[in-house]
Design an enzyme around this catalytic site. Sequence first.
Site, PDB file in Angstrom:
ATOM      1  N   TRP A  62      -6.776  -5.151  -8.716  1.00  0.00           N
ATOM      2  CA  TRP A  62      -5.917  -4.074  -8.218  1.00  0.00           C
ATOM      3  C   TRP A  62      -4.924  -3.618  -8.978  1.00  0.00           C
ATOM      4  O   TRP A  62      -4.950  -3.682 -10.196  1.00  0.00           O
ATOM      5  CB  TRP A  62      -4.837  -5.301  -7.823  1.00  0.00           C
ATOM      6  CG  TRP A  62      -3.699  -5.062  -7.196  1.00  0.00           C
ATOM      7  CD1 TRP A  62      -2.488  -4.928  -7.980  1.00  0.00           C
ATOM      8  CD2 TRP A  62      -3.171  -4.285  -6.031  1.00  0.00           C
ATOM      9  NE1 TRP A  62      -1.360  -4.070  -7.309  1.00  0.00           N
ATOM     10  CE2 TRP A  62      -1.813  -3.898  -6.044  1.00  0.00           C
ATOM     11  CE3 TRP A  62      -3.791  -4.074  -4.588  1.00  0.00           C
ATOM     12  CZ2 TRP A  62      -1.085  -3.470  -4.948  1.00  0.00           C
ATOM     13  CZ3 TRP A  62      -3.104  -3.458  -3.556  1.00  0.00           C
ATOM     14  CH2 TRP A  62      -1.877  -3.206  -3.978  1.00  0.00           C
ATOM     15  N   ASN A  64      -1.305  -0.774  -8.994  1.00  0.00           N
ATOM     16  CA  ASN A  64      -0.114   0.153  -8.340  1.00  0.00           C
ATOM     17  C   ASN A  64       0.524   0.948  -9.148  1.00  0.00           C
ATOM     18  O   ASN A  64      -0.331   1.917  -9.903  1.00  0.00           O
ATOM     19  CB  ASN A  64       0.861  -0.680  -7.358  1.00  0.00           C
ATOM     20  CG  ASN A  64       1.514  -1.878  -8.104  1.00  0.00           C
ATOM     21  OD1 ASN A  64       0.747  -3.187  -8.411  1.00  0.00           O
ATOM     22  ND2 ASN A  64       2.576  -1.858  -8.185  1.00  0.00           N
ATOM     23  N   ASP A  65       1.548   1.063  -9.344  1.00  0.00           N
ATOM     24  CA  ASP A  65       2.551   2.062 -10.059  1.00  0.00           C
ATOM     25  C   ASP A  65       1.692   2.598 -11.403  1.00  0.00           C
ATOM     26  O   ASP A  65       1.378   1.907 -12.065  1.00  0.00           O
ATOM     27  CB  ASP A  65       3.802   1.920 -10.306  1.00  0.00           C
ATOM     28  CG  ASP A  65       4.619   0.995  -9.141  1.00  0.00           C
ATOM     29  OD1 ASP A  65       3.961   0.881  -8.077  1.00  0.00           O
ATOM     30  OD2 ASP A  65       5.637   0.592  -9.574  1.00  0.00           O
ATOM     31  N   GLN A  81       0.356  -0.540 -13.275  1.00  0.00           N
ATOM     32  CA  GLN A  81       0.449  -1.881 -12.799  1.00  0.00           C
ATOM     33  C   GLN A  81      -0.834  -2.544 -12.504  1.00  0.00           C
ATOM     34  O   GLN A  81      -1.463  -1.954 -11.613  1.00  0.00           O
ATOM     35  CB  GLN A  81       1.577  -1.960 -11.534  1.00  0.00           C
ATOM     36  CG  GLN A  81       2.822  -1.821 -11.878  1.00  0.00           C
ATOM     37  CD  GLN A  81       3.520  -2.824 -12.452  1.00  0.00           C
ATOM     38  OE1 GLN A  81       4.151  -3.616 -11.658  1.00  0.00           O
ATOM     39  NE2 GLN A  81       3.608  -2.802 -13.995  1.00  0.00           N
ATOM     40  N   TRP A  89      -2.017  -7.723  -4.928  1.00  0.00           N
ATOM     41  CA  TRP A  89      -1.023  -7.591  -6.059  1.00  0.00           C
ATOM     42  C   TRP A  89      -0.952  -9.081  -6.481  1.00  0.00           C
ATOM     43  O   TRP A  89      -1.223 -10.022  -5.755  1.00  0.00           O
ATOM     44  CB  TRP A  89       0.241  -7.243  -5.171  1.00  0.00           C
ATOM     45  CG  TRP A  89       1.537  -7.222  -6.135  1.00  0.00           C
ATOM     46  CD1 TRP A  89       1.655  -5.901  -7.157  1.00  0.00           C
ATOM     47  CD2 TRP A  89       2.344  -7.984  -6.826  1.00  0.00           C
ATOM     48  NE1 TRP A  89       2.540  -6.044  -7.597  1.00  0.00           N
ATOM     49  CE2 TRP A  89       3.067  -7.563  -7.716  1.00  0.00           C
ATOM     50  CE3 TRP A  89       2.460  -9.467  -6.353  1.00  0.00           C
ATOM     51  CZ2 TRP A  89       4.311  -7.928  -8.289  1.00  0.00           C
ATOM     52  CZ3 TRP A  89       3.593  -9.926  -6.900  1.00  0.00           C
ATOM     53  CH2 TRP A  89       4.495  -9.547  -7.869  1.00  0.00           C
ATOM     54  N   SER A 122       7.028  -2.286 -13.822  1.00  0.00           N
ATOM     55  CA  SER A 122       7.122  -1.052 -14.276  1.00  0.00           C
ATOM     56  C   SER A 122       7.903  -0.530 -14.883  1.00  0.00           C
ATOM     57  O   SER A 122       9.037  -1.114 -15.058  1.00  0.00           O
ATOM     58  CB  SER A 122       7.031   0.033 -12.788  1.00  0.00           C
ATOM     59  OG  SER A 122       5.948  -0.027 -12.121  1.00  0.00           O
ATOM     60  N   ASP A 196      12.445  -1.090 -13.242  1.00  0.00           N
ATOM     61  CA  ASP A 196      11.525   0.389 -13.452  1.00  0.00           C
ATOM     62  C   ASP A 196      12.365   1.137 -14.292  1.00  0.00           C
ATOM     63  O   ASP A 196      12.724   2.296 -13.883  1.00  0.00           O
ATOM     64  CB  ASP A 196      11.238   0.874 -11.896  1.00  0.00           C
ATOM     65  CG  ASP A 196      10.747  -0.018 -11.051  1.00  0.00           C
ATOM     66  OD1 ASP A 196      10.016  -1.116 -11.718  1.00  0.00           O
ATOM     67  OD2 ASP A 196      10.695  -0.004  -9.768  1.00  0.00           O
ATOM     68  N   GLU A 247      13.155   2.270  -6.052  1.00  0.00           N
ATOM     69  CA  GLU A 247      12.249   1.807  -7.182  1.00  0.00           C
ATOM     70  C   GLU A 247      11.799   3.188  -8.002  1.00  0.00           C
ATOM     71  O   GLU A 247      12.055   4.140  -7.494  1.00  0.00           O
ATOM     72  CB  GLU A 247      10.931   1.142  -6.563  1.00  0.00           C
ATOM     73  CG  GLU A 247      11.432   0.009  -5.671  1.00  0.00           C
ATOM     74  CD  GLU A 247      10.137  -0.787  -5.035  1.00  0.00           C
ATOM     75  OE1 GLU A 247      10.268  -1.927  -5.298  1.00  0.00           O
ATOM     76  OE2 GLU A 247       9.062  -0.143  -4.552  1.00  0.00           O
ATOM     77  N   TRP A 332       2.915   0.759   0.459  1.00  0.00           N
ATOM     78  CA  TRP A 332       3.120  -0.751   0.701  1.00  0.00           C
ATOM     79  C   TRP A 332       2.718  -1.565   1.869  1.00  0.00           C
ATOM     80  O   TRP A 332       2.518  -2.607   2.205  1.00  0.00           O
ATOM     81  CB  TRP A 332       4.555  -1.347   0.031  1.00  0.00           C
ATOM     82  CG  TRP A 332       4.401  -1.419  -1.292  1.00  0.00           C
ATOM     83  CD1 TRP A 332       5.198  -0.631  -2.222  1.00  0.00           C
ATOM     84  CD2 TRP A 332       3.624  -2.120  -2.403  1.00  0.00           C
ATOM     85  NE1 TRP A 332       5.053  -1.067  -3.571  1.00  0.00           N
ATOM     86  CE2 TRP A 332       3.982  -1.813  -3.533  1.00  0.00           C
ATOM     87  CE3 TRP A 332       2.694  -3.281  -2.161  1.00  0.00           C
ATOM     88  CZ2 TRP A 332       3.474  -2.523  -4.578  1.00  0.00           C
ATOM     89  CZ3 TRP A 332       2.199  -3.697  -3.254  1.00  0.00           C
ATOM     90  CH2 TRP A 332       2.397  -3.504  -4.561  1.00  0.00           C
TER      91      TRP A 332
END
Length: 528
Positions: A62, A64-65, A81, A89, A122, A196, A247, A332
């Site tokens: 996985w 993400n950001d 991430q 996640w 993040s 973040d 975010e 998301w």
Amino acid sequence: MTQINNLIKIYLISSLFIGFVSCKSDLKEKPAIQVLSIDSLEADLFQEPFRPQFHFTPSEKWMNDPNGMVFHKGIYHLFYQYYPEDIVWGPMHWGHATSTDLIHWEHKGIKLFPDEHGYIFSGSAVVDHSNSSGLGSTEDPPLVAIFTYHDPKGEKEGKLNFQTQGLAYSNDNGETWTKYKNNPIIDNPGIKDIRDPKVRWHESSKNWIMTLAVGDHISFYASKNLIQWKKLSDFGNEIGAHGGVWECPDLFPMPLGETGDTKWVLLVSINPGGPNGGSATQYFVGSFDGINFVPDDNKTRWIDFGADNYAGVTFSNVTDDKKLFLGWMSNWDYAQVTPTKTWRSAMTIPRELNLIYEDENYYLKSTPVKSLENLYTNTSIKKDIEIKGAYELSELKLDQADILMETQLNKAFSIKISNKLDEYVLLQFDPEKQLISFDRRKSGQINFSEKFANKIHTLPYSVSDKVSEIRIILDQASLEIFIDNGRYVLTEQVFPNEPYNKLSIISNATIGIKTLNINQIKSIWTNE
Ligand code: FRU
């Protein structure tokens, strides 16, 4: 090739993993078993269905950001991430990759692991040129990463202060990282969502400035040494979109076209509350005096109207002051259930941002980085095409392609991209309603989430007679559409059961296409 061999090894070992799935929304750990089938052991790494061939993806599991993006000594560093144990996640780490051209990436493993303060959420990274932090030397400036700690225990206990800000530094150009001994560097004042941090140098106040997302607004902080921070101001309580939590912000100065003026741009991702559902990134244009950000107007602007560009920010320390942007190509609303099996999620193509003022409005224009063009093969060029009815090109290879088309956007017309199973996407221009629409309801696999293809995505545009460029970049499971030279952008995932191979341009009125170039794009994973 060694890189690929190593990746295959990692892949084979980790495919046997029996893990825990945790759900992002409530962060409760739910035991679940994930056993990948023997077939997947034989899958050809980076050849799996839907694996992008020229977009960054983690070798497995996985993502993400994008995090900590920084240019240093000729190398672009991308952290991200990462949850190394599942394709959903989970406890967040920072994965690392490097590139010299923003297109070819080398996977560098995991650089920040969760610790007693929590998961590593993040954040950003800077080159501390003057060694203001004292964590390196002026001859050998440290790389400093500032990120959010998310303490799952505190969250479970119902505390509010489970997110704090932490620091780590590297004295070997990002290869290894040391966590700061007195972490966290900013305690939580009793606010549930505070995260973040994006840090940049502000020359006139001689301060480092941190932009932090707090609930559904922004707080700015200042520091002389990247370690002690003082709060300066808040922004955004009464402006912008507020359909969800704010975010991954980013604040930076930008020249305004050729005017000689400089504006400050503030990017803020929001989830949910995007213009076409779920996650999206809004931006504000105004001034920043070292303490307060003041927007020039109260319009809500979106960097991308597609469903799949989130948490994007810019690289720091880019020497020629270009603004290079990269986003997470997902949403998301359905990110954790997309139909990939060994890895999940890709980044957008890196884009250069430029600020323009047109039709009494500011726009951020996005242009894919030029180095993408080094991957072009087999370009087909057509000129001066007149269309009334349907113009069709079939037997194309559109799984990896960059389509560029020059035309006026003053008549109603559609561009359809389809395959032999009659799965398709449809991009339509409606000058009467001044609306562009994108339909992926019949694009291929859609049933993994009811939110993926429940509606047509739309965006307003201003109709004019000038000739504009429409550019569509396809890479296995995504389309990135740049209209009017990147003034309007749509980034969209798709999961066709067969590659798209046909391009149709359909119009009732007569329209003229000045040029139509179709470039095939080779994979970054081949040695050719
Ligand atoms: C955005 C985000 C950030 C957070 C990270 C956690 O997608 O929710 O706010 O730091 O993801 O993985």
